[in-house]
Scaffold this active site. Structure first.
Site, short mmCIF file in Angstrom:
data_model
loop_
_atom_site.label_atom_id
_atom_site.label_comp_id
_atom_site.label_asym_id
_atom_site.label_seq_id
_atom_site.Cartn_x
_atom_site.Cartn_y
_atom_site.Cartn_z
N ASN A 42 53.35 80.23 -7.70
CA ASN A 42 54.61 81.05 -8.21
C ASN A 42 54.75 82.04 -7.02
OD1 ASN A 42 52.53 82.75 -8.46
ND2 ASN A 42 52.55 82.67 -10.69
N ARG B 28 49.44 94.35 -8.62
CA ARG B 28 48.49 94.61 -10.11
C ARG B 28 48.79 96.05 -10.13
NH1 ARG B 28 48.84 90.05 -10.71
NH2 ARG B 28 47.24 88.28 -10.82
N GLN C 87 46.81 94.97 -19.83
CA GLN C 87 47.68 94.00 -20.25
C GLN C 87 47.42 93.13 -21.43
OE1 GLN C 87 50.16 93.07 -16.25
NE2 GLN C 87 49.34 91.52 -17.02
N HIS D 6 54.92 91.25 -17.73
CA HIS D 6 54.34 90.62 -16.64
C HIS D 6 55.04 89.05 -16.37
CE1 HIS D 6 50.55 89.46 -13.94
NE2 HIS D 6 51.82 89.16 -13.37
P1 NAD Z 1 47.85 85.67 -0.47
O1 NAD Z 1 46.31 85.47 -0.69
O2 NAD Z 1 48.62 84.78 0.18
O3 NAD Z 1 47.89 87.23 0.40
C1 NAD Z 1 47.37 88.38 0.27
C2 NAD Z 1 47.42 89.19 1.32
O4 NAD Z 1 46.72 90.55 1.10
C3 NAD Z 1 46.51 88.68 2.56
O5 NAD Z 1 47.25 88.35 3.62
C4 NAD Z 1 45.37 89.64 2.87
O6 NAD Z 1 45.14 89.95 4.21
C5 NAD Z 1 45.88 91.10 2.43
N1 NAD Z 1 45.25 91.92 1.91
C6 NAD Z 1 44.12 92.14 1.40
N2 NAD Z 1 43.65 93.40 1.52
C7 NAD Z 1 44.46 93.93 1.99
C8 NAD Z 1 44.57 95.53 2.18
N3 NAD Z 1 43.74 96.34 1.77
N4 NAD Z 1 46.01 95.92 2.61
C9 NAD Z 1 46.83 95.25 2.85
N5 NAD Z 1 46.72 93.95 2.75
C10 NAD Z 1 45.59 93.26 2.37
O7 NAD Z 1 48.18 86.15 -1.80
P2 NAD Z 1 49.79 86.07 -2.37
O8 NAD Z 1 49.97 84.84 -2.98
O9 NAD Z 1 50.69 86.78 -1.33
O10 NAD Z 1 49.54 87.04 -3.70
C11 NAD Z 1 49.38 88.47 -3.59
C12 NAD Z 1 48.88 89.07 -4.80
O11 NAD Z 1 49.94 89.26 -5.43
C13 NAD Z 1 47.84 88.40 -5.81
O12 NAD Z 1 46.61 88.54 -5.48
C14 NAD Z 1 48.27 88.90 -7.20
O13 NAD Z 1 47.63 90.00 -7.38
C15 NAD Z 1 49.75 89.14 -7.15
N6 NAD Z 1 50.71 88.27 -7.82
C16 NAD Z 1 51.16 88.61 -8.81
C17 NAD Z 1 52.22 87.55 -9.48
C18 NAD Z 1 52.90 88.05 -10.74
O14 NAD Z 1 53.41 87.28 -11.33
N7 NAD Z 1 53.43 89.28 -10.65
C19 NAD Z 1 52.27 86.34 -9.29
C20 NAD Z 1 51.36 86.00 -8.04
C21 NAD Z 1 50.51 86.83 -7.36
#
Ligand code: NAD
Length: 385
Positions: A147, A285, A314, A333
């Site tokens: 997603n 989050r 949540q 959400h």
């Molecule tokens: P991903 O794993 O592709 O990317 C996460 C990135 O965060 C990585 O590049 C990592 O290096 C970076 N990262 C980790 N710690 C960090 C820090 N301290 N500072 C800066 N960057 C940091 O994940 P994604 O698919 O891009 O998703 C990211 C987040 O989005 C998920 O973990 C989830 O919490 C959230 N998400 C929310 C929804 C929603 O419905 N709102 C849906 C999907 C994901």
């Protein structure tokens, strides 16, 4: 025979199934990084159906019962007397969604001696105590990529909505008014502004790509630097840390995972570094942001608008201050659970279950914890401390 305990959000108040606005969704077979969309066999639902709620059951029942397993689906997830806690001691697999998370704390993991696999139907497994799961030998997997674009589109929408003052202007129209001066007193163009994303993983990079045509100056920070060609193609400015990024931009997007050391990442000190009148978008989050520090930042004018869809806990309590603070574009959400997103994460959940029961490896990119440690995407994106 295994017991699979699946926690999903409640059905629509208007009943199930809903009356759908459209007859189909586009078929997406691969993502921007080349990863293929889920490829399970015997999909038990029609893509585009509402499968993320209790009656939708992620379309899993026929497959699981066909193998003789027991599937329990509930939305009753909180408290010692919940259905979730009642079934947890016998469960071999727990499935939960970030939108309606069944918090799998260390205490609950201790009550689940048979638990082998925790699947996140979606992305973001912070509702599981990953350290406790690793120590208990539980595998944690999520449907990486499923997603990401659903969320990236939501971010782009809220950037425009906040900066252009869309929601209050719409309200004026709904109320029968025509007061243009009130509507535009806080309305700007995004063109020429500086936009920065804290984390440029799958979602953060997709947001950057989608905002490029709007004529914004694009910035990012991430412990994993993007390839030089990507930086050049998008004209990105790289920052070594979030503090230097927030000082340089007008719009901040928060997109990193939640783990112990990123909790309350946005606190009074971080807000103090932002430009007056900054916008902050958070679809990552809720706990990345100190709840009351944000309210103070909005009241002081440091933050001109806040939007996103993630809260803690949540569902958020009715009196959560982010519901009513001024200049907010919050939703429940929802960004990652559009009907389009659901089709992919439900298919991905089935793929993970089929890998597990057919004793084939789960895709590495779906892994968060395995063999007592972070693995796959978990090893890249999370930390246990
Ligand atoms: P991903 O794993 O592709 O990317 C996460 C990135 O965060 C990585 O590049 C990592 O290096 C970076 N990262 C980790 N710690 C960090 C820090 N301290 N500072 C800066 N960057 C940091 O994940 P994604 O698919 O891009 O998703 C990211 C987040 O989005 C998920 O973990 C989830 O919490 C959230 N998400 C929310 C929804 C929603 O419905 N709102 C849906 C999907 C994901």
């Amino acid at each position: 025979m295994a017991k699979i305990l699946c926690v999903l959000y409640p059905d629509p108040e208007s009943g199930y199934p809903p009356k759908y606005a459209r007859d189909s969704i586009p078929e997406i077979t691969s993502y921007a990084n080349g990863q293929t969309a889920p490829t399970p066999h015997d999909l038990g639902f029609t893509p585009g159906a509402l499968v993320g709620c209790v009656s939708g059951e992620l379309g899993l029942r026929a497959y699981l019962e066909g193998l003789g397993h027991e599937l329990i689906v509930t939305s009753d997830k909180d408290g010692a007397n919940s259905e979730f806690e009642k079934h947890l001691p016998d469960a071999e697999i727990v499935i939960s969604q970030p939108f309606w998370p069944a918090y799998l704390t260390a205490e609950r993991i201790a009550k689940a001696p048979r638990l082998k696999l925790a699947v996140t139907a979606g992305i973001g497994s912070d509702h599981v105590d990953l350290d406790a799961a690793a120590k208990a030998g539980i595998t944690v997997a999520e449907v990486t990529g499923s997603n990401s674009i659903s969320v990236a589109e939501h971010v782009v929408m809220t950037v425009l909505a906040l900066v252009r003052n869309y929601l209050p202007s719409h309200e004026i129209a709904v109320r029968g008014g025509w007061n243009i001066a009130d509507a535009v007193s806080r309305s700007y163009d995004v063109e020429g502004m500086h936009f920065g994303t804290i984390a440029a993983g799958r979602i953060g990079l997709a947001v950057l790509r989608r905002l490029k045509p709007f004529g914004l100056h694009l910035h990012y920070t991430d412990p994993h630097r993007l390839p030089h060609e990507t930086e050049q193609e998008l004209g990105l400015t790289y920052h070594p840390d979030a503090a230097s990024l927030v000082e340089a931009v007008d719009i901040v997007n928060l997109q990193m995972p939640l783990y112990p050391s990123t909790q309350d990442f946005f606190n009074d000190a971080m807000f103090a570094r932002m430009r007056r009148g900054s916008y902050l978008i958070n679809t990552a989050r809720g706990r990345l942001v100190d709840r009351d520090a944000l309210v103070r930042a909005v009241e002081s004018g440091k933050v001109a608008g806040y939007a996103g869809d993630v809260w803690y806990p949540q569902p958020a309590p009715a009196n959560h201050p982010w519901r009513t603070m001024p200049y907010n574009g919050m939703t429940p959400h929802i960004s990652g659970t559009s009907l389009s997103g659901q089709a992919r994460y439900a298919a991905g959940t089935l793929e993970i279950l089929q890998s597990y029961f057919e004793q084939r490896p789960i895709r590495d990119e779906y892994m968060i914890v395995a063999g007592g440690a972070l693995a796959g995407t978990g090893a890249k994106s999370y930390k246990l401390d």
